[in-house]
Design a protein around this motif. Sequence first.
Motif, PDB file in Angstrom:
ATOM      1  N   ASN A  50     -30.206 -13.655 -55.221  1.00  0.00           N
ATOM      2  CA  ASN A  50     -29.793 -13.179 -56.524  1.00  0.00           C
ATOM      3  C   ASN A  50     -30.380 -13.930 -57.705  1.00  0.00           C
ATOM      4  OD1 ASN A  50     -28.574 -12.034 -58.535  1.00  0.00           O
ATOM      5  ND2 ASN A  50     -26.642 -11.317 -57.504  1.00  0.00           N
ATOM      6  N   ASP A  51     -31.374 -13.342 -58.425  1.00  0.00           N
ATOM      7  CA  ASP A  51     -31.802 -14.184 -59.658  1.00  0.00           C
ATOM      8  C   ASP A  51     -31.176 -14.861 -60.334  1.00  0.00           C
ATOM      9  OD1 ASP A  51     -34.014 -13.037 -58.394  1.00  0.00           O
ATOM     10  OD2 ASP A  51     -34.996 -12.325 -60.019  1.00  0.00           O
ATOM     11  N   ILE A  52     -29.938 -14.211 -61.036  1.00  0.00           N
ATOM     12  CA  ILE A  52     -29.392 -14.703 -62.090  1.00  0.00           C
ATOM     13  C   ILE A  52     -28.216 -15.854 -61.688  1.00  0.00           C
ATOM     14  CG2 ILE A  52     -27.407 -14.265 -63.797  1.00  0.00           C
ATOM     15  CD1 ILE A  52     -28.465 -11.549 -64.007  1.00  0.00           C
ATOM     16  N   PRO A  53     -27.802 -15.884 -60.495  1.00  0.00           N
ATOM     17  CA  PRO A  53     -26.823 -17.147 -60.234  1.00  0.00           C
ATOM     18  C   PRO A  53     -27.656 -18.166 -59.757  1.00  0.00           C
ATOM     19  CG  PRO A  53     -25.885 -15.058 -58.883  1.00  0.00           C
ATOM     20  CD  PRO A  53     -27.090 -14.813 -59.790  1.00  0.00           C
ATOM     21  N   THR A  54     -29.004 -18.015 -59.242  1.00  0.00           N
ATOM     22  CA  THR A  54     -29.905 -18.906 -58.971  1.00  0.00           C
ATOM     23  C   THR A  54     -30.296 -19.782 -60.064  1.00  0.00           C
ATOM     24  OG1 THR A  54     -30.636 -18.013 -56.850  1.00  0.00           O
ATOM     25  CG2 THR A  54     -31.887 -19.542 -57.725  1.00  0.00           C
ATOM     26  N   LYS A  55     -30.630 -18.969 -61.217  1.00  0.00           N
ATOM     27  CA  LYS A  55     -31.216 -19.444 -62.322  1.00  0.00           C
ATOM     28  C   LYS A  55     -30.375 -20.344 -62.985  1.00  0.00           C
ATOM     29  CE  LYS A  55     -34.206 -16.769 -64.842  1.00  0.00           C
ATOM     30  NZ  LYS A  55     -34.950 -16.021 -65.469  1.00  0.00           N
ATOM     31  N   ARG A  56     -29.119 -19.695 -63.152  1.00  0.00           N
ATOM     32  CA  ARG A  56     -28.062 -20.375 -63.769  1.00  0.00           C
ATOM     33  C   ARG A  56     -27.481 -21.856 -62.913  1.00  0.00           C
ATOM     34  NH1 ARG A  56     -24.086 -17.103 -63.058  1.00  0.00           N
ATOM     35  NH2 ARG A  56     -24.287 -15.726 -64.899  1.00  0.00           N
ATOM     36  N   VAL A 104     -31.756 -25.849 -54.184  1.00  0.00           N
ATOM     37  CA  VAL A 104     -32.436 -24.837 -54.045  1.00  0.00           C
ATOM     38  C   VAL A 104     -34.148 -25.215 -53.899  1.00  0.00           C
ATOM     39  CG1 VAL A 104     -31.534 -23.455 -55.785  1.00  0.00           C
ATOM     40  CG2 VAL A 104     -33.379 -24.874 -56.503  1.00  0.00           C
ATOM     41  N   ASN A 105     -34.925 -24.578 -53.404  1.00  0.00           N
ATOM     42  CA  ASN A 105     -36.339 -24.957 -53.083  1.00  0.00           C
ATOM     43  C   ASN A 105     -37.126 -25.394 -54.362  1.00  0.00           C
ATOM     44  OD1 ASN A 105     -36.022 -24.599 -50.305  1.00  0.00           O
ATOM     45  ND2 ASN A 105     -36.534 -22.514 -50.537  1.00  0.00           N
ATOM     46  N   VAL A 106     -38.051 -26.461 -54.267  1.00  0.00           N
ATOM     47  CA  VAL A 106     -38.817 -26.680 -55.418  1.00  0.00           C
ATOM     48  C   VAL A 106     -39.737 -25.606 -56.040  1.00  0.00           C
ATOM     49  CG1 VAL A 106     -40.787 -28.206 -56.087  1.00  0.00           C
ATOM     50  CG2 VAL A 106     -38.724 -29.382 -54.733  1.00  0.00           C
ATOM     51  N   SER A 107     -40.063 -24.746 -54.743  1.00  0.00           N
ATOM     52  CA  SER A 107     -40.808 -23.678 -55.177  1.00  0.00           C
ATOM     53  C   SER A 107     -40.237 -22.741 -56.108  1.00  0.00           C
ATOM     54  CB  SER A 107     -41.280 -22.778 -53.909  1.00  0.00           C
ATOM     55  OG  SER A 107     -40.297 -22.433 -53.035  1.00  0.00           O
ATOM     56  N   SER A 108     -38.785 -22.587 -55.900  1.00  0.00           N
ATOM     57  CA  SER A 108     -37.804 -21.805 -56.779  1.00  0.00           C
ATOM     58  C   SER A 108     -38.300 -22.110 -58.179  1.00  0.00           C
ATOM     59  CB  SER A 108     -36.456 -21.583 -56.375  1.00  0.00           C
ATOM     60  OG  SER A 108     -36.193 -21.293 -55.115  1.00  0.00           O
ATOM     61  N   ILE A 109     -38.019 -23.214 -58.519  1.00  0.00           N
ATOM     62  CA  ILE A 109     -38.282 -23.716 -59.941  1.00  0.00           C
ATOM     63  C   ILE A 109     -39.527 -23.366 -60.485  1.00  0.00           C
ATOM     64  CG2 ILE A 109     -38.403 -25.668 -61.545  1.00  0.00           C
ATOM     65  CD1 ILE A 109     -36.295 -27.026 -59.505  1.00  0.00           C
ATOM     66  N   GLY A 121     -32.660 -38.140 -68.950  1.00  0.00           N
ATOM     67  CA  GLY A 121     -33.635 -37.870 -69.735  1.00  0.00           C
ATOM     68  C   GLY A 121     -34.668 -36.954 -69.389  1.00  0.00           C
ATOM     69  N   PHE A 122     -35.392 -36.102 -70.137  1.00  0.00           N
ATOM     70  CA  PHE A 122     -36.197 -35.096 -69.443  1.00  0.00           C
ATOM     71  C   PHE A 122     -37.472 -35.732 -68.763  1.00  0.00           C
ATOM     72  CE2 PHE A 122     -40.259 -32.618 -70.402  1.00  0.00           C
ATOM     73  CZ  PHE A 122     -39.918 -31.618 -69.556  1.00  0.00           C
ATOM     74  N   HIS A 123     -38.219 -37.026 -69.081  1.00  0.00           N
ATOM     75  CA  HIS A 123     -39.257 -37.620 -68.664  1.00  0.00           C
ATOM     76  C   HIS A 123     -38.667 -38.291 -67.351  1.00  0.00           C
ATOM     77  CE1 HIS A 123     -41.875 -36.262 -71.427  1.00  0.00           C
ATOM     78  NE2 HIS A 123     -41.170 -36.759 -72.314  1.00  0.00           N
ATOM     79  N   GLY A 124     -37.374 -38.548 -67.124  1.00  0.00           N
ATOM     80  CA  GLY A 124     -36.829 -39.248 -66.253  1.00  0.00           C
ATOM     81  C   GLY A 124     -36.341 -38.465 -65.004  1.00  0.00           C
ATOM     82  N   THR A 125     -36.542 -37.293 -65.323  1.00  0.00           N
ATOM     83  CA  THR A 125     -35.795 -36.193 -64.375  1.00  0.00           C
ATOM     84  C   THR A 125     -37.176 -35.610 -63.666  1.00  0.00           C
ATOM     85  OG1 THR A 125     -33.817 -35.971 -65.429  1.00  0.00           O
ATOM     86  CG2 THR A 125     -34.585 -34.234 -63.713  1.00  0.00           C
ATOM     87  N   SER A 126     -37.310 -35.495 -62.195  1.00  0.00           N
ATOM     88  CA  SER A 126     -38.348 -34.734 -61.605  1.00  0.00           C
ATOM     89  C   SER A 126     -37.830 -33.461 -61.086  1.00  0.00           C
ATOM     90  CB  SER A 126     -38.789 -35.474 -60.181  1.00  0.00           C
ATOM     91  OG  SER A 126     -37.663 -35.436 -59.425  1.00  0.00           O
ATOM     92  N   VAL A 127     -38.633 -32.589 -60.774  1.00  0.00           N
ATOM     93  CA  VAL A 127     -38.497 -31.052 -60.418  1.00  0.00           C
ATOM     94  C   VAL A 127     -37.688 -31.186 -59.020  1.00  0.00           C
ATOM     95  CG1 VAL A 127     -39.432 -29.046 -59.475  1.00  0.00           C
ATOM     96  CG2 VAL A 127     -40.533 -30.105 -61.448  1.00  0.00           C
ATOM     97  N   ARG A 128     -37.978 -32.199 -58.305  1.00  0.00           N
ATOM     98  CA  ARG A 128     -37.364 -32.427 -56.812  1.00  0.00           C
ATOM     99  C   ARG A 128     -35.854 -32.865 -57.080  1.00  0.00           C
ATOM    100  NH1 ARG A 128     -39.156 -32.390 -52.115  1.00  0.00           N
ATOM    101  NH2 ARG A 128     -41.330 -32.429 -52.707  1.00  0.00           N
ATOM    102  N   ASP A 129     -35.656 -33.736 -58.035  1.00  0.00           N
ATOM    103  CA  ASP A 129     -34.315 -33.967 -58.635  1.00  0.00           C
ATOM    104  C   ASP A 129     -33.627 -32.834 -58.675  1.00  0.00           C
ATOM    105  OD1 ASP A 129     -34.873 -36.692 -58.321  1.00  0.00           O
ATOM    106  OD2 ASP A 129     -35.373 -36.959 -60.473  1.00  0.00           O
ATOM    107  N   ILE A 130     -34.022 -31.993 -59.480  1.00  0.00           N
ATOM    108  CA  ILE A 130     -33.282 -30.602 -60.181  1.00  0.00           C
ATOM    109  C   ILE A 130     -33.217 -29.926 -58.894  1.00  0.00           C
ATOM    110  CG2 ILE A 130     -33.495 -28.719 -61.535  1.00  0.00           C
ATOM    111  CD1 ILE A 130     -35.406 -30.389 -63.456  1.00  0.00           C
ATOM    112  N   ALA A 131     -34.262 -29.696 -58.161  1.00  0.00           N
ATOM    113  CA  ALA A 131     -34.179 -28.954 -56.809  1.00  0.00           C
ATOM    114  C   ALA A 131     -32.954 -29.371 -55.785  1.00  0.00           C
ATOM    115  CB  ALA A 131     -35.414 -28.833 -56.228  1.00  0.00           C
ATOM    116  N   GLU A 132     -32.797 -30.682 -55.675  1.00  0.00           N
ATOM    117  CA  GLU A 132     -31.855 -31.209 -54.581  1.00  0.00           C
ATOM    118  C   GLU A 132     -30.414 -30.968 -55.469  1.00  0.00           C
ATOM    119  OE1 GLU A 132     -32.754 -35.178 -54.134  1.00  0.00           O
ATOM    120  OE2 GLU A 132     -34.444 -34.777 -52.794  1.00  0.00           O
ATOM    121  N   LYS A 133     -30.280 -31.075 -56.662  1.00  0.00           N
ATOM    122  CA  LYS A 133     -28.932 -31.075 -57.547  1.00  0.00           C
ATOM    123  C   LYS A 133     -28.398 -29.670 -57.206  1.00  0.00           C
ATOM    124  CE  LYS A 133     -26.256 -32.689 -61.191  1.00  0.00           C
ATOM    125  NZ  LYS A 133     -25.430 -33.376 -60.345  1.00  0.00           N
ATOM    126  N   ALA A 134     -29.492 -28.721 -57.509  1.00  0.00           N
ATOM    127  CA  ALA A 134     -29.184 -27.216 -57.411  1.00  0.00           C
ATOM    128  C   ALA A 134     -29.052 -26.736 -55.915  1.00  0.00           C
ATOM    129  CB  ALA A 134     -30.061 -26.624 -58.132  1.00  0.00           C
TER     130      ALA A 134
END
Length: 202
Positions: free
Chosen positions: A2-8, A37-42, A22-35
């Motif tokens: 489901n797109d909306i819950p995943t995006k949220r 989800v797969n990195v590819s989803s981002i 900070g923006f520059h101190g955060t990696s896509v992998r960090d975000i994927a792990e916390k959420a």
Amino acid sequence: MNDIPTKRKVVEAASALFYQKGFHGTSVRDIAEKASVNVSSISYYFKGKQGLLEFAVSNYYEEYLSIIETTLEESIELDALESLKNLIYKIIQYKHMNLQLSCFIHRELSMDSVFVREMAVTYLAKENYIIGNAFSALFKNKTEDKSKPDRQYLLMQLKGMLVTPYILHNEWRSQIVGEYSHSLFIKRYVQTICNWLDYIAR
């Protein structure tokens, strides 16, 4: 999926990490792990970290501007002072409900960058226009009192009060525990601004 819950979920994870690191101190992998989800989803949903930032900030401001416009429409029968007080409550409430993203955005806005210039053109000009008009309405039928501070400086002070909790959040954050404390902070902080408005509108 489901797109909306995943995006949220991704936006909430990114907001927390941008706020902490900070923006520059955060990696896509960090975000994927916390959420969770797969990195590819981002990449799929946002075309990367920059696209995610733009999506989060655009969503934040579009909802924010919609709320303050609706608040003014619903306050049309009130006098200028009560209408402005309602507006201030809604502004602080919204920023507090989105605390981490609010703090991150206001921190970024304190610096000169492409991000800030884009925000200024797209959203901040409209916010300034709405708040400026609501504030000016307080003095619509009053002559300028030379013994009082210039109204432009007063408007600057009001704008400062609306962002201060989200720039200096460490000043008060340690005193806030739980949802009730946040509600109490909103109530007391808005009341402080309203008392100031009562004074300058006399």
